[in-house]
Design a protein around this motif. Structure first.
Motif, PDB file in Angstrom:
ATOM      1  N   GLY A  35       0.788  -1.227   0.000  1.00  0.00           N
ATOM      2  CA  GLY A  35       0.000   0.000   0.000  1.00  0.00           C
ATOM      3  C   GLY A  35       0.817   1.272   0.000  1.00  0.00           C
ATOM      4  O   GLY A  35       0.322   2.336  -0.364  1.00  0.00           O
ATOM      5  N   GLN A  36       2.082   1.193   0.382  1.00  0.00           N
ATOM      6  CA  GLN A  36       2.948   2.372   0.465  1.00  0.00           C
ATOM      7  C   GLN A  36       4.015   2.381  -0.616  1.00  0.00           C
ATOM      8  O   GLN A  36       4.724   3.364  -0.784  1.00  0.00           O
ATOM      9  N   HIS A  37       4.139   1.281  -1.332  1.00  0.00           N
ATOM     10  CA  HIS A  37       5.201   1.138  -2.331  1.00  0.00           C
ATOM     11  C   HIS A  37       4.828   1.911  -3.599  1.00  0.00           C
ATOM     12  O   HIS A  37       3.693   1.832  -4.053  1.00  0.00           O
ATOM     13  N   PRO A  38       5.765   2.643  -4.171  1.00  0.00           N
ATOM     14  CA  PRO A  38       5.457   3.383  -5.406  1.00  0.00           C
ATOM     15  C   PRO A  38       5.028   2.439  -6.530  1.00  0.00           C
ATOM     16  O   PRO A  38       5.672   1.410  -6.768  1.00  0.00           O
ATOM     17  N   ALA A  39       3.956   2.792  -7.206  1.00  0.00           N
ATOM     18  CA  ALA A  39       3.434   1.955  -8.292  1.00  0.00           C
ATOM     19  C   ALA A  39       4.478   1.735  -9.383  1.00  0.00           C
ATOM     20  O   ALA A  39       4.559   0.641  -9.958  1.00  0.00           O
ATOM     21  N   ILE A  42       6.615  -1.377  -8.610  1.00  0.00           N
ATOM     22  CA  ILE A  42       5.884  -2.553  -8.143  1.00  0.00           C
ATOM     23  C   ILE A  42       6.618  -3.854  -8.488  1.00  0.00           C
ATOM     24  O   ILE A  42       6.496  -4.842  -7.774  1.00  0.00           O
ATOM     25  N   GLY A  43       7.410  -3.841  -9.527  1.00  0.00           N
ATOM     26  CA  GLY A  43       8.190  -5.023  -9.899  1.00  0.00           C
ATOM     27  C   GLY A  43       9.148  -5.467  -8.798  1.00  0.00           C
ATOM     28  O   GLY A  43       9.521  -6.639  -8.735  1.00  0.00           O
ATOM     29  N   GLN A  44       9.539  -4.553  -7.919  1.00  0.00           N
ATOM     30  CA  GLN A  44      10.421  -4.897  -6.804  1.00  0.00           C
ATOM     31  C   GLN A  44       9.752  -5.854  -5.832  1.00  0.00           C
ATOM     32  O   GLN A  44      10.427  -6.474  -5.015  1.00  0.00           O
ATOM     33  N   LEU A  45       8.426  -5.961  -5.895  1.00  0.00           N
ATOM     34  CA  LEU A  45       7.709  -6.818  -4.955  1.00  0.00           C
ATOM     35  C   LEU A  45       7.485  -8.230  -5.484  1.00  0.00           C
ATOM     36  O   LEU A  45       6.889  -9.052  -4.798  1.00  0.00           O
ATOM     37  N   THR A  46       7.978  -8.523  -6.677  1.00  0.00           N
ATOM     38  CA  THR A  46       7.951  -9.907  -7.147  1.00  0.00           C
ATOM     39  C   THR A  46       9.010 -10.669  -6.365  1.00  0.00           C
ATOM     40  O   THR A  46      10.009 -10.079  -5.917  1.00  0.00           O
ATOM     41  N   PRO A  47       8.832 -11.962  -6.136  1.00  0.00           N
ATOM     42  CA  PRO A  47       9.775 -12.687  -5.266  1.00  0.00           C
ATOM     43  C   PRO A  47      11.251 -12.505  -5.619  1.00  0.00           C
ATOM     44  O   PRO A  47      12.067 -12.234  -4.740  1.00  0.00           O
ATOM     45  N   CYS A  49      12.888 -10.102  -7.280  1.00  0.00           N
ATOM     46  CA  CYS A  49      13.375  -8.748  -6.995  1.00  0.00           C
ATOM     47  C   CYS A  49      13.251  -8.407  -5.522  1.00  0.00           C
ATOM     48  O   CYS A  49      14.110  -7.709  -4.975  1.00  0.00           O
ATOM     49  N   TRP A  50      12.199  -8.892  -4.876  1.00  0.00           N
ATOM     50  CA  TRP A  50      12.020  -8.647  -3.438  1.00  0.00           C
ATOM     51  C   TRP A  50      13.222  -9.170  -2.661  1.00  0.00           C
ATOM     52  O   TRP A  50      13.702  -8.515  -1.744  1.00  0.00           O
ATOM     53  N   LYS A  51      13.723 -10.327  -3.058  1.00  0.00           N
ATOM     54  CA  LYS A  51      14.870 -10.918  -2.360  1.00  0.00           C
ATOM     55  C   LYS A  51      16.063  -9.962  -2.387  1.00  0.00           C
ATOM     56  O   LYS A  51      16.735  -9.770  -1.379  1.00  0.00           O
ATOM     57  N   ALA A  52      16.310  -9.351  -3.525  1.00  0.00           N
ATOM     58  CA  ALA A  52      17.448  -8.439  -3.660  1.00  0.00           C
ATOM     59  C   ALA A  52      17.237  -7.133  -2.885  1.00  0.00           C
ATOM     60  O   ALA A  52      18.196  -6.566  -2.358  1.00  0.00           O
ATOM     61  N   HIS A  53      16.003  -6.671  -2.792  1.00  0.00           N
ATOM     62  CA  HIS A  53      15.734  -5.369  -2.180  1.00  0.00           C
ATOM     63  C   HIS A  53      15.363  -5.421  -0.698  1.00  0.00           C
ATOM     64  O   HIS A  53      15.700  -4.505   0.050  1.00  0.00           O
ATOM     65  N   PHE A  54      14.638  -6.455  -0.280  1.00  0.00           N
ATOM     66  CA  PHE A  54      14.023  -6.412   1.046  1.00  0.00           C
ATOM     67  C   PHE A  54      14.264  -7.632   1.943  1.00  0.00           C
ATOM     68  O   PHE A  54      13.971  -7.574   3.135  1.00  0.00           O
TER      69      PHE A  54
END
Length: 72
Positions: A35-39, A42-47, A49-54
């Motif tokens: 809900g707070q992530h910039p649209a 949004i690709g950063q929230l795929t598994p 990319c998420w692993k690399a970022h979060f």
């Protein structure tokens, strides 16, 4: 509809496992973050990319914090 949603959930869990991600940690983090992530990012929230970022510092649920303190 139920079978379709089950398939989506199973696919997401399988993708997490393929990338050596705990599906629970991923889902808890993403559901809090989305809900707070910039649209535009949004690709950063795929598994993958998420692993690399979060993954090194995922958002946790209140339940996680409670269980960690009760084991101390």
């Amino acid at each position: 509809m139920g079978a379709e949603l089950t398939g989506v959930a199973q696919s997401l869990i399988t993708t997490c496992r393929l990338h050596d991600i705990n599906p629970y940690d991923y889902l808890v983090d993403v559901l809090q973050r989305v809900g707070q992530h910039p649209a535009r990012d949004i690709g950063q929230l795929t598994p993958r990319c998420w692993k690399a970022h979060f993954a090194d510092n995922p958002l946790r649920s209140d339940l996680y914090r409670f269980t960690q303190h009760s084991h101390s």
